[in-house]
Design a protein around this motif. Structure first.
Motif, PDB file in Angstrom:
ATOM      1  N   VAL B 319      76.064  13.355   5.232  1.00 23.07           N
ATOM      2  CA  VAL B 319      74.942  13.910   5.999  1.00 23.07           C
ATOM      3  C   VAL B 319      73.772  14.198   5.066  1.00 23.07           C
ATOM      4  O   VAL B 319      72.619  13.872   5.347  1.00 23.07           O
ATOM      5  N   GLU B 320      74.101  14.781   3.923  1.00 27.59           N
ATOM      6  CA  GLU B 320      73.036  15.144   2.985  1.00 27.59           C
ATOM      7  C   GLU B 320      72.321  13.894   2.451  1.00 27.59           C
ATOM      8  O   GLU B 320      71.096  13.866   2.311  1.00 27.59           O
ATOM      9  N   LEU B 321      73.107  12.851   2.174  1.00 20.93           N
ATOM     10  CA  LEU B 321      72.494  11.612   1.676  1.00 20.93           C
ATOM     11  C   LEU B 321      71.571  11.018   2.742  1.00 20.93           C
ATOM     12  O   LEU B 321      70.472  10.529   2.435  1.00 20.93           O
ATOM     13  N   ASP B 322      72.036  11.090   3.994  1.00 22.61           N
ATOM     14  CA  ASP B 322      71.200  10.598   5.093  1.00 22.61           C
ATOM     15  C   ASP B 322      69.906  11.388   5.198  1.00 22.61           C
ATOM     16  O   ASP B 322      68.837  10.808   5.402  1.00 22.61           O
ATOM     17  N   THR B 364      74.559   8.079  -7.603  1.00 22.76           N
ATOM     18  CA  THR B 364      75.470   8.147  -8.742  1.00 22.76           C
ATOM     19  C   THR B 364      76.280   9.439  -8.694  1.00 22.76           C
ATOM     20  O   THR B 364      77.479   9.455  -8.989  1.00 22.76           O
ATOM     21  N   ALA B 365      75.587  10.518  -8.278  1.00 16.73           N
ATOM     22  CA  ALA B 365      76.232  11.835  -8.269  1.00 16.73           C
ATOM     23  C   ALA B 365      77.344  11.936  -7.231  1.00 16.73           C
ATOM     24  O   ALA B 365      78.133  12.888  -7.257  1.00 16.73           O
ATOM     25  N   PHE B 374      76.755  17.473  -6.168  1.00 14.17           N
ATOM     26  CA  PHE B 374      75.982  16.428  -5.487  1.00 14.17           C
ATOM     27  C   PHE B 374      74.702  17.022  -4.904  1.00 14.17           C
ATOM     28  O   PHE B 374      73.609  16.460  -5.022  1.00 14.17           O
ATOM     29  N   HIS B 375      74.866  18.197  -4.318  1.00  9.88           N
ATOM     30  CA  HIS B 375      73.735  18.835  -3.650  1.00  9.88           C
ATOM     31  C   HIS B 375      72.618  19.185  -4.633  1.00  9.88           C
ATOM     32  O   HIS B 375      71.434  19.115  -4.306  1.00  9.88           O
ATOM     33  N   GLY B 379      69.527  17.670  -3.176  1.00 11.09           N
ATOM     34  CA  GLY B 379      68.668  18.725  -2.642  1.00 11.09           C
ATOM     35  C   GLY B 379      67.312  18.725  -3.320  1.00 11.09           C
ATOM     36  O   GLY B 379      66.266  18.859  -2.678  1.00 11.09           O
ATOM     37  N   ALA B 380      67.321  18.509  -4.658  1.00 13.76           N
ATOM     38  CA  ALA B 380      66.063  18.439  -5.387  1.00 13.76           C
ATOM     39  C   ALA B 380      65.217  17.293  -4.850  1.00 13.76           C
ATOM     40  O   ALA B 380      63.994  17.406  -4.713  1.00 13.76           O
ATOM     41  N   GLY B 381      65.890  16.185  -4.541  1.00  9.81           N
ATOM     42  CA  GLY B 381      65.182  15.027  -3.990  1.00  9.81           C
ATOM     43  C   GLY B 381      64.546  15.343  -2.656  1.00  9.81           C
ATOM     44  O   GLY B 381      63.398  14.964  -2.395  1.00  9.81           O
TER      45      GLY B 381
END
Lengths: 358, 433, 140
Positions: B319-322, B364-365, B374-375, B379-381
């Motif tokens: 979900v976060e990647l999306d 990568t993370a 990962f977050h 999250g920074a992105g």
């Protein structure tokens, strides 16, 4: 405007020094004949309006533009993005340039078909023909100034044609480019031509053109008799109508410039391979396309050279139209001259479309 | 025959004149194709049996030849003898070390005579390694050769023979882009490989893999060929403790993150290949984001199921990647729209670089297989991308102001045109011309 | 107000509004923007003394990031900061004395050559010159 000339203090003062009243008389004296072809009388004014817009916007662009290979593209980008309303001024400059050439062509053809060039207006036509060539010169030199990829390669191809001219071609090419290749030197040269040389010559021809129109008044088509037509005073009636047209033209310019801002493209990179679809500005396209179709060798003459000679002769013929059409001088209609005119229009349209489609 | 006649002519000419003799002494030499004075070359190039004459032609492009080595340096014998005498056995002299053509079993030692000789190799190429034989002996090929299997690859199977090129030569069969095809000559030949009972589809799988496409189609010489994972002289099925060492040579971050992840221990326990479990081998496809999560094409659900912690982490990460991707897409779209409208978005585009980086880093993370770590990256992105979105919105706001300006100016222009028209009408009604 | 007066005001007002609509953009155009010059293909990457030997700095070159490096022996070098692998922004690693891309651990030497990790090609180099206290970087 419509009030009778009152000899107020200022008017008196000016008259003593400038012969003001004589000028005013000359202006008020001009009358415009009204008939079914009168609409075409507005086109010269339209062309003039675009030219004035060019002068104003051009001067404003000069405030930020830099004519060097390193900075030209960046300075135009700067005008487009950082300077307030820079996008508008540049877009209007580009659109107005195109409209000016379009109106100049329409004006020329209307004068041609109405045979308004006949005695005693031969010189008006000749000066007009030169103004058209000068406009094309403006277009060609101005196209390079943003120093983008498309303009760079179009200029390369365009100046290459000069090199085809026998004997002096090499020399001409070097002079036009300021060296063997299109470089920053070419840009500086084109800039000088665009903002100093051409405006100076154009102003000279334009003043002559306008003075002749003023002196000789409007021509009426063959078959109409000047004295029998209804006549409208140029000032104020016709001039006010001109103003309505100019206002609408301004509206069209603003619309075009806002809705279709002129693109800047990518910065010119002499080492990059030529981008697809290099094409000169639309008003050169018919010539460009013709040169493409002429075979490399016609009999023993270089094909491209043949094309250049043909266009040179075409240009000369255009200048000499009033002297070639002996019948018009006798107020007679020429049988096949209009046919040639229509064929030329058809040729220009077909080849311009071909340049964009093929 | 020819020689006899030459002698006859010579004798005849001696009887006539010494001067004329001098001319004819030279003439007979011209009748020979090209005498090099080297009996191996002179004699073998005239042998009709191609197997014996071809090496002479082939060796001209050979790197050994280029470095000044001759036939005898590998094959032994005496190149100064045999030709004039008309007896090849004088050249094929065992006393002079003549060995002739080695059998396939002899080849490794044959080449190693020089290539494992540090002192010798130093004279020609000081940086060339000299451990090839050692490595070869440790390879599957080398071991099978020991058992007497003459079919396995030896030096010449890959490098060629009489016409051996430097590895860096693009025509060399062991040049990186050619290496997979060279291995496939045998390994993709089902008949040839039958006795060994191993698959023969590796080359086909490799060709369609991300590495194969990159190397063979795009010519990217940084992409790995067979030997980058399997070794070259010491080629074996990865004899590594783990395939991850081979992958980690290039994919260092992925390796490091994986090693810190809970998967590391679990995979070791379960005996799973670290990278290959998800990414396969030979047919390593370009990874997609759909591989993460709990969706239909997700790989996580192969092991994890509803209710366990891994399942939950996978779902959250997906979900976060999306979210990151959608935010980035919006940022890109806004900037593009503003740019097409003629607004300066150079600064926004510059900031977008950082945000785009975050997506790559986040992908990568994933290999941390830990939501918090990962977050941190993704999250920074998202934050970066949101800032760009703000810039894009401001730019579009500018664009709207332009449109408002247009909306105001056009009516004014029409107003003036109308007023002028009315003025003309009134004027002409009052004072017709 | 009679009809005639109304028309005059209508026309006069229109001309005044049009004049304002034309003059406003022109006046705004003449007022120089905050950054009064076009950025050319040369930018000031840093001030002299800003970088210590064995350090680097990312600066903006147009819309793209670029990296200025001061090598351990005090030379300035500049490259595009866009990694040739997947377009990440690279950084200087004082520890390794290399240019390094954090995304996939790509390494470049101080000439921009890709020396390890996934980058398939070197970083494009820019030329650096020092004028006064400014370090100028320009494309080739």
């Amino acid at each position: 405007m419509s009030e009778p000339a009152t000899h107020s203090g200022i008017s008196q003062w000016l008259d003593e020094r400038l012969g003001w009243h004589a000028i005013k008389e000359l202006a008020l004296h001009k009358r415009v004949p009204m008939h079914k072809h009168s609409i075409w009388y507005y086109l010269g004014g339209m062309t003039l309006f675009c030219f004035l817009v060019q002068i104003v916007t051009g001067i404003f662009l000069l405030l930020y533009y830099r004519p060097t290979a390193e900075a030209a593209f960046e300075s135009v980008e700067f005008i487009m993005t950082d300077v307030k309303f820079g996008w508008l001024i540049r877009s209007i400059h580009s659109w107005s340039a195109n409209l000016m050439i379009f109106f100049a062509f329409v004006h020329m053809f209307s004068v041609f078909f109405l045979r308004a060039y006949r005695r005693p207006r031969e010189l008006t036509w000749v000066s007009g023909a030169f103004l058209l060539f000068l406009s094309l010169g403006f277009g060609f030199s101005g196209y390079l100034l943003p120093w983008n990829q498309l303009a760079y390669f179009a200029t390369k191809v365009g100046t290459d044609i000069l090199g085809q001219i026998p004997l002096i071609g090499e020399w001409l090419l070097t002079v036009a480019r300021g060296g063997e290749d299109v470089t920053g030197a070419t840009l500086t040269r084109f800039f000088g031509v665009h903002v100093a040389v051409l405006p100076m010559i154009s102003t000279f021809f334009l003043l002559g053109h306008l003075a002749l129109v003023q002196k000789q008044g409007m021509s009426v088509p063959i078959g109409e008799e000047y004295k029998k037509t209804r006549q409208m005073p140029f000032i104020p009636n016709f001039a006010l109508r001109d103003l309505v047209g100019w206002t609408l033209a301004l509206g069209i310019l603003v619309l075009l410039a806002s809705l279709f801002p002129w693109e800047l493209g990518e910065k010119a990179d002499p080492l990059a391979s030529a981008p697809a679809g290099i094409r000169p500005e639309w008003f050169f396209c018919f010539m460009f396309q013709t040169l493409k179709y002429i075979p490399g060798k016609v009999w023993f003459i270089n094909g491209e050279l043949l094309g250049i000679i043909a266009f040179g002769l075409g240009g000369a013929a255009l200048v000499l139209v009033p002297f070639l059409d002996r019948r018009a001088a006798r107020e007679e209609r020429h049988k096949w001259l209009p046919v040639i005119g229509w064929l030329v229009i058809l040729y220009i349209i077909v080849f311009t479309v071909l340049a964009y489609v093929v | 025959m020819k020689m006899l006649r030459t002698d006859f002519i010579l004798r005849f000419l001696i009887a006539v004149s010494i001067a004329v003799l001098a001319t004819f002494v030279l003439a007979p030499q011209d009748t020979r194709a090209k005498a090099t004075g080297n009996s191996c070359v002179d004699c073998h190039s005239e042998i009709p049996d191609k197997q014996l004459s071809d090496p002479v032609k082939g060796v001209e492009s050979d790197i050994h030849h280029a470095k000044g080595l001759g036939c005898q340096d590998c094959h032994g014998g005496d190149p100064t003898k045999g030709m004039a005498e008309g007896d090849p056995e004088l050249a094929h002299n065992p006393a002079k070390g003549f060995v002739g053509a080695p059998t396939s079993k002899e080849i490794p030692d044959f080449c190693a005579k020089c290539h494992s000789d540090v002192e010798f190799m130093k004279r020609y190429n000081p940086k060339l390694r000299v451990d090839q034989l050692l490595e070869y002996r440790s390879s599957k090929h080398g071991k099978l050769l020991e058992t007497g299997d003459g079919k396995v690859a030896t030096c010449v199977s890959c490098h060629g023979v009489h016409g051996i090129l430097a590895v860096s030569d693009t025509r060399s069969p062991v040049f990186r882009a050619n290496a997979p095809g060279t291995c496939a000559k045998c390994h993709a030949n089902a008949g040839y490989m039958k006795p060994y009972g191993i698959p023969t589809n590796q080359f086909d799988l490799y060709k369609s893999s991300v590495h194969g496409m990159q190397l063979l189609e795009k010519g990217d010489l940084a992409a790995p060929a067979c030997n980058n994972c399997h070794g070259n002289h010491g080629a074996t099925p990865p004899g590594l403790t783990s395939i991850a060492f081979a992958c980690g040579e290039c994919h260092a971050n992925n390796r490091d993150f994986f090693n810190q992840s809970p998967h590391k221990e679990a995979y070791t326990k379960m005996g799973l290949g670290e990278c290959t479990t998800c990414h396969n081998h030979h047919d390593i496809a370009k990874p997609t984001d759909a591989m993460l999560g709990v969706g239909e094409r997700a790989l996580c659900v192969r092991c994890h199921s509803q209710g366990d912690k891994g399942f939950e982490t996978a779902a959250k990460m997906a979900v976060e990647l999306d979210t990151l991707k959608l935010t980035l897409n919006l940022a890109h779209e806004l900037l593009t729209r503003a740019e097409q409208g003629g607004i300066n978005v150079r600064l926004g585009k510059y900031d977008l670089h950082t945000a785009d980086d975050a997506l790559i880093k986040a992908r990568t993370a994933i290999h941390y297989f830990d939501f918090d770590k990962f977050h941190e990256v993704s999250g920074a992105g998202v934050t970066e991308a949101r800032q760009v979105i703000t810039q894009g919105e401001e730019a579009l706001h500018d664009l709207r102001i332009r449109q408002i300006g247009l909306g105001v100016s056009v009516p004014i222009i029409l107003w003036v045109a109308l007023a002028l028209y009315l003025r003309i009408r009134r004027m002409e009604r009052e004072k017709p011309f | 107000m009679n009809r005639r007066g109304f028309f005059d005001i209508f026309l006069g007002g229109g001309i005044a509004a049009l004049g304002a609509a034309v003059l406003y953009p022109l006046v705004r155009f003449v007022i120089p923007p905050e950054q009064p010059e076009a950025t050319v293909s040369q930018v000031v990457a840093a001030k002299v003394g800003e970088l210590a030997p064995n350090s680097g700095k990312i600066f903006r070159f147009g819309k793209d990031p670029a990296i200025l490096v001061m090598t351990p022996n005090g030379q300035y070098r500049a490259f595009t900061a866009i990694c040739t692998h997947l377009d990440c922004t690279v950084q200087y690693s004082s520890e390794m004395q290399q240019i390094w891309c954090a995304c996939h651990n790509g390494h470049y030497d101080l000439n921009g050559n890709n020396i390890s990790g996934p980058p398939p090609a070197p970083l494009a180099a820019y030329s650096v010159s020092v004028r006064g206290d400014q370090i100028l970087v320009s494309k080739a």
